[in-house]
Design a protein around this motif. Structure first.
Motif, PDB file in Angstrom:
ATOM      1  N   GLY A  22     -13.183   6.257   7.951  1.00 22.94           N
ATOM      2  CA  GLY A  22     -13.026   5.641   6.636  1.00 22.94           C
ATOM      3  C   GLY A  22     -14.285   4.981   6.114  1.00 22.94           C
ATOM      4  O   GLY A  22     -14.286   4.453   5.002  1.00 22.94           O
ATOM      5  N   GLY A  23     -15.351   4.985   6.886  1.00 25.88           N
ATOM      6  CA  GLY A  23     -16.603   4.404   6.429  1.00 25.88           C
ATOM      7  C   GLY A  23     -17.094   5.067   5.157  1.00 25.88           C
ATOM      8  O   GLY A  23     -17.052   6.287   5.037  1.00 25.88           O
ATOM      9  N   GLY A  24     -17.554   4.259   4.200  1.00 26.89           N
ATOM     10  CA  GLY A  24     -17.981   4.783   2.911  1.00 26.89           C
ATOM     11  C   GLY A  24     -16.957   4.560   1.821  1.00 26.89           C
ATOM     12  O   GLY A  24     -17.240   4.780   0.641  1.00 26.89           O
ATOM     13  N   ALA A  25     -15.750   4.117   2.201  1.00 24.67           N
ATOM     14  CA  ALA A  25     -14.673   3.928   1.232  1.00 24.67           C
ATOM     15  C   ALA A  25     -14.280   2.463   1.131  1.00 24.67           C
ATOM     16  O   ALA A  25     -14.332   1.716   2.121  1.00 24.67           O
ATOM     17  N   LEU A  26     -13.871   2.073  -0.061  1.00 26.36           N
ATOM     18  CA  LEU A  26     -13.368   0.728  -0.328  1.00 26.36           C
ATOM     19  C   LEU A  26     -11.940   0.837  -0.853  1.00 26.36           C
ATOM     20  O   LEU A  26     -11.673   1.560  -1.815  1.00 26.36           O
ATOM     21  N   VAL A  27     -11.018   0.110  -0.226  1.00 29.52           N
ATOM     22  CA  VAL A  27      -9.632   0.053  -0.692  1.00 29.52           C
ATOM     23  C   VAL A  27      -9.444  -1.234  -1.489  1.00 29.52           C
ATOM     24  O   VAL A  27      -9.636  -2.330  -0.958  1.00 29.52           O
ATOM     25  N   VAL A  28      -9.086  -1.091  -2.763  1.00 31.64           N
ATOM     26  CA  VAL A  28      -8.853  -2.245  -3.622  1.00 31.64           C
ATOM     27  C   VAL A  28      -7.349  -2.534  -3.638  1.00 31.64           C
ATOM     28  O   VAL A  28      -6.547  -1.661  -3.998  1.00 31.64           O
ATOM     29  N   ILE A  29      -6.982  -3.747  -3.256  1.00 36.38           N
ATOM     30  CA  ILE A  29      -5.571  -4.134  -3.182  1.00 36.38           C
ATOM     31  C   ILE A  29      -5.342  -5.357  -4.077  1.00 36.38           C
ATOM     32  O   ILE A  29      -5.676  -6.480  -3.701  1.00 36.38           O
ATOM     33  N   PRO A  30      -4.781  -5.175  -5.281  1.00 28.95           N
ATOM     34  CA  PRO A  30      -4.451  -6.323  -6.125  1.00 28.95           C
ATOM     35  C   PRO A  30      -3.226  -7.048  -5.555  1.00 28.95           C
ATOM     36  O   PRO A  30      -2.294  -6.407  -5.048  1.00 28.95           O
ATOM     37  N   THR A  31      -3.227  -8.369  -5.642  1.00 28.66           N
ATOM     38  CA  THR A  31      -2.090  -9.121  -5.113  1.00 28.66           C
ATOM     39  C   THR A  31      -1.657 -10.226  -6.072  1.00 28.66           C
ATOM     40  O   THR A  31      -2.483 -10.846  -6.749  1.00 28.66           O
ATOM     41  N   TYR A  32      -0.355 -10.441  -6.083  1.00 26.41           N
ATOM     42  CA  TYR A  32       0.240 -11.603  -6.739  1.00 26.41           C
ATOM     43  C   TYR A  32       1.543 -11.889  -5.997  1.00 26.41           C
ATOM     44  O   TYR A  32       2.474 -11.092  -6.036  1.00 26.41           O
ATOM     45  N   ASN A  33       1.560 -12.983  -5.277  1.00 23.39           N
ATOM     46  CA  ASN A  33       2.716 -13.359  -4.457  1.00 23.39           C
ATOM     47  C   ASN A  33       3.062 -12.284  -3.425  1.00 23.39           C
ATOM     48  O   ASN A  33       4.170 -11.752  -3.393  1.00 23.39           O
ATOM     49  N   GLU A  34       2.085 -11.966  -2.582  1.00 24.53           N
ATOM     50  CA  GLU A  34       2.277 -10.960  -1.531  1.00 24.53           C
ATOM     51  C   GLU A  34       1.863 -11.517  -0.165  1.00 24.53           C
ATOM     52  O   GLU A  34       1.400 -10.768   0.690  1.00 24.53           O
ATOM     53  N   ARG A  35       2.037 -12.807   0.076  1.00 24.57           N
ATOM     54  CA  ARG A  35       1.537 -13.417   1.307  1.00 24.57           C
ATOM     55  C   ARG A  35       2.187 -12.821   2.554  1.00 24.57           C
ATOM     56  O   ARG A  35       1.545 -12.743   3.604  1.00 24.57           O
ATOM     57  N   ASP A  36       3.428 -12.398   2.473  1.00 23.86           N
ATOM     58  CA  ASP A  36       4.095 -11.817   3.640  1.00 23.86           C
ATOM     59  C   ASP A  36       3.689 -10.363   3.864  1.00 23.86           C
ATOM     60  O   ASP A  36       3.593  -9.902   5.002  1.00 23.86           O
ATOM     61  N   ASN A  37       3.485  -9.638   2.771  1.00 23.92           N
ATOM     62  CA  ASN A  37       3.134  -8.218   2.882  1.00 23.92           C
ATOM     63  C   ASN A  37       1.671  -7.983   3.242  1.00 23.92           C
ATOM     64  O   ASN A  37       1.342  -7.029   3.957  1.00 23.92           O
ATOM     65  N   LEU A  38       0.781  -8.838   2.751  1.00 19.54           N
ATOM     66  CA  LEU A  38      -0.652  -8.564   2.875  1.00 19.54           C
ATOM     67  C   LEU A  38      -1.137  -8.397   4.312  1.00 19.54           C
ATOM     68  O   LEU A  38      -1.840  -7.411   4.612  1.00 19.54           O
ATOM     69  N   PRO A  39      -0.817  -9.293   5.240  1.00 24.96           N
ATOM     70  CA  PRO A  39      -1.301  -9.096   6.618  1.00 24.96           C
ATOM     71  C   PRO A  39      -0.801  -7.794   7.239  1.00 24.96           C
ATOM     72  O   PRO A  39      -1.518  -7.164   8.028  1.00 24.96           O
ATOM     73  N   ILE A  40       0.400  -7.389   6.853  1.00 25.84           N
ATOM     74  CA  ILE A  40       0.963  -6.156   7.403  1.00 25.84           C
ATOM     75  C   ILE A  40       0.179  -4.954   6.914  1.00 25.84           C
ATOM     76  O   ILE A  40      -0.220  -4.075   7.698  1.00 25.84           O
TER      77      ILE A  40
END
Length: 266
Positions: A22-40
């Protein structure tokens, strides 16, 4: 982030933009009230592609998602997790545009959109990157091509989604089956050419807008099948206003394209 690793995530006979990890790629993850989902989701991403970089774009979540993102970044010794804190909550599209700008200001060759809620399986990201390495400029993770699936989605939402995609395909004359999908990978060259500074569309319409711009610019757009799973934690943030915006703008874009084909200027 150009890689010379000869082991691509797919692709034969060409130099891959993205390395096998996966080197060379950036994953953009927008969040709003996702504290439980984000670490997973971050954990699953790193288990799938250990070399990919992640940018969490948090819109001042009142549940502390931004603080969780900061903790994940601080604990990442490799420095592959990054966090952007935005003051205003002004829509998914604006969050992605901010993330794209951040990635384009650095040397990532591929920028990926991914939801934080688990509906986009990180384990399927190698399939999107394989198509990028095979020469595609935009790869859409599609629910509605052969092999695509929906899991635990309410029937009403499925009907609405399929209807919206059929409408967009007919109105625009585009051969994309899931143009509203939010799991996608762009080559930086495509993002640099489609005038991101003029994009004003929000959530649902934002995805259609960028895909249509990419098609209109003559880039190679492909779909790969994914399994889309309804979120288990939290609530969907889709609104009726966003749907209305998409309906009106798609109708206008389709009309403008047909007028251009006929040589009629506005």
């Amino acid at each position: 982030m150009t890689n010379s690793d000869p082991s691509p995530v797919g692709g034969v006979g060409r130099t891959p933009l993205v390395a096998a990890d996966g080197g060379g790629a950036l994953v953009v993850i927008p969040t709003y009230n996702e504290r439980d989902n984000l670490p997973i989701i971050v954990g699953r991403l790193q288990s799938t592609l250990s070399g990919v970089h992640i940018l969490v774009v948090d819109d001042s979540s009142p549940d502390g998602t931004g603080e969780v993102a900061d903790e994940l970044a601080a604990a990442d010794d490799a420095g592959r997790i990054h966090v952007m804190h935005r003051v205003d909550k002004d829509g998914l599209g604006k969050a992605y545009l901010a993330g794209f700008a951040w990635g384009l200001a650095r040397d990532y060759e591929v920028i990926i959109e991914m939801d934080a809620d688990g509906s986009h399986a990180p384990e399927q990201l190698p399939a999107l990157l394989a198509a990028i390495n095979d020469g595609a400029d935009l790869v859409i993770g599609s629910r509605y091509v052969r092999g695509g699936k929906l899991v635990n989605w309410p029937r009403r939402r499925e009907i609405l989604s399929r209807g919206a995609n059929t409408y967009a395909r007919l109105a625009l004359g585009a051969g994309i089956h899931d143009i509203t999908a939010g799991y996608r990978a762009y080559r930086r060259a495509a993002l640099e050419m489609i005038s991101l500074d003029t994009v004003e569309s929000a959530g649902y319409c934002f995805q259609i807008d960028l895909a249509w711009r990419t098609i209109q610019a003559g880039f190679d757009v492909r779909e790969v099948p994914i399994t889309f799973t309804e979120r288990e934690i939290g609530q969907s943030k889709m609104s009726g206003g966003v749907m209305s915006e998409a309906f009106i703008k798609v109708l206008r874009w389709g009309a403008e394209a047909r007028m251009a084909q006929l040589g009629i200027r506005r």
